[in-house]
Motif scaffolding. Sequence first.
Motif, PDB file in Angstrom:
ATOM      1  N   PHE A  47       0.848  -1.185   0.000  1.00 43.86           N
ATOM      2  CA  PHE A  47       0.000   0.000   0.000  1.00 43.86           C
ATOM      3  C   PHE A  47       0.884   1.235   0.000  1.00 43.86           C
ATOM      4  O   PHE A  47       1.879   1.289   0.710  1.00 43.86           O
ATOM      5  N   SER A  48       0.488   2.235  -0.786  1.00 47.07           N
ATOM      6  CA  SER A  48       1.310   3.436  -0.899  1.00 47.07           C
ATOM      7  C   SER A  48       0.980   4.493   0.142  1.00 47.07           C
ATOM      8  O   SER A  48       1.674   5.489   0.255  1.00 47.07           O
ATOM      9  N   ASN A  49      -0.099   4.282   0.900  1.00 50.75           N
ATOM     10  CA  ASN A  49      -0.416   5.233   1.963  1.00 50.75           C
ATOM     11  C   ASN A  49      -1.081   4.523   3.127  1.00 50.75           C
ATOM     12  O   ASN A  49      -1.610   3.419   2.991  1.00 50.75           O
ATOM     13  N   ALA A  53      -3.943   1.085   3.767  1.00 44.41           N
ATOM     14  CA  ALA A  53      -3.497  -0.047   4.580  1.00 44.41           C
ATOM     15  C   ALA A  53      -4.386  -0.249   5.789  1.00 44.41           C
ATOM     16  O   ALA A  53      -4.797  -1.380   6.093  1.00 44.41           O
ATOM     17  N   VAL A  54      -4.715   0.831   6.474  1.00 42.30           N
ATOM     18  CA  VAL A  54      -5.570   0.728   7.662  1.00 42.30           C
ATOM     19  C   VAL A  54      -6.964   0.261   7.255  1.00 42.30           C
ATOM     20  O   VAL A  54      -7.575  -0.579   7.935  1.00 42.30           O
ATOM     21  N   GLU A  55      -7.471   0.745   6.131  1.00 44.27           N
ATOM     22  CA  GLU A  55      -8.779   0.300   5.639  1.00 44.27           C
ATOM     23  C   GLU A  55      -8.761  -1.197   5.324  1.00 44.27           C
ATOM     24  O   GLU A  55      -9.701  -1.920   5.635  1.00 44.27           O
ATOM     25  N   LEU A  62     -13.344  -6.976  10.079  1.00 41.73           N
ATOM     26  CA  LEU A  62     -14.804  -7.063   9.961  1.00 41.73           C
ATOM     27  C   LEU A  62     -15.279  -8.320   9.245  1.00 41.73           C
ATOM     28  O   LEU A  62     -16.324  -8.881   9.593  1.00 41.73           O
ATOM     29  N   THR A  63     -14.548  -8.750   8.245  1.00 38.42           N
ATOM     30  CA  THR A  63     -15.018  -9.847   7.399  1.00 38.42           C
ATOM     31  C   THR A  63     -14.350 -11.179   7.696  1.00 38.42           C
ATOM     32  O   THR A  63     -14.760 -12.201   7.147  1.00 38.42           O
ATOM     33  N   ILE A  90      -3.501   1.302  13.662  1.00 39.43           N
ATOM     34  CA  ILE A  90      -3.468  -0.154  13.559  1.00 39.43           C
ATOM     35  C   ILE A  90      -3.757  -0.780  14.919  1.00 39.43           C
ATOM     36  O   ILE A  90      -4.554  -1.712  15.025  1.00 39.43           O
ATOM     37  N   LYS A  91      -3.122  -0.255  15.956  1.00 35.15           N
ATOM     38  CA  LYS A  91      -3.307  -0.811  17.304  1.00 35.15           C
ATOM     39  C   LYS A  91      -4.744  -0.649  17.803  1.00 35.15           C
ATOM     40  O   LYS A  91      -5.210  -1.443  18.615  1.00 35.15           O
ATOM     41  N   GLU A  92      -5.452   0.369  17.301  1.00 35.45           N
ATOM     42  CA  GLU A  92      -6.825   0.635  17.753  1.00 35.45           C
ATOM     43  C   GLU A  92      -7.876  -0.214  17.050  1.00 35.45           C
ATOM     44  O   GLU A  92      -9.021  -0.276  17.503  1.00 35.45           O
TER      45      GLU A  92
END
Length: 160
Positions: A47-49, A53-55, A62-63, A90-92
Amino acid sequence: MNTPRTKKSPGRAKNASILVIEDNPDHQILIKNAIQQSFSGVEALVFSNEQEAVEHLRECALTGLRLPKLILLDLYLPEREDGWNTVEQIKEIGSDIAQIPIVVFSSSAHHEDITESYERGVTSYVVKPTDFSEWLTYFETLKDYWWETVILPNTSSSLY
């Protein structure tokens, strides 16, 4: 009596992935090629941003999609605060994702970058190599450590 430790853990890398967050297109190519040459059967998710990545990690949570085994994070995305904020995000997300090791992979060897990264919860901090042979050596070492030496938690939503 000590029994010899085997280097390979059967099935450990099967269907595994490494999530890479890197904004430099040249480094993305180097990292992807080094992973392909060093890790048999491991997918590089690049991922470039940090938002993408977080998404992706949120979607996994979720899935129930397979979680990456390791996260490589460039600290300067383009600012170091972006990298640190990414660690916090990420930790959250959740406990399964918070257990994924985060290796900061940065061109910076500044003491304050290293110290602050550890204070914010990264697992390791590595200074990026300067040529492709060094990248390959780094990824071989990474594989030996994270795939063949360390025992990681088996998170409920991962299939590795």
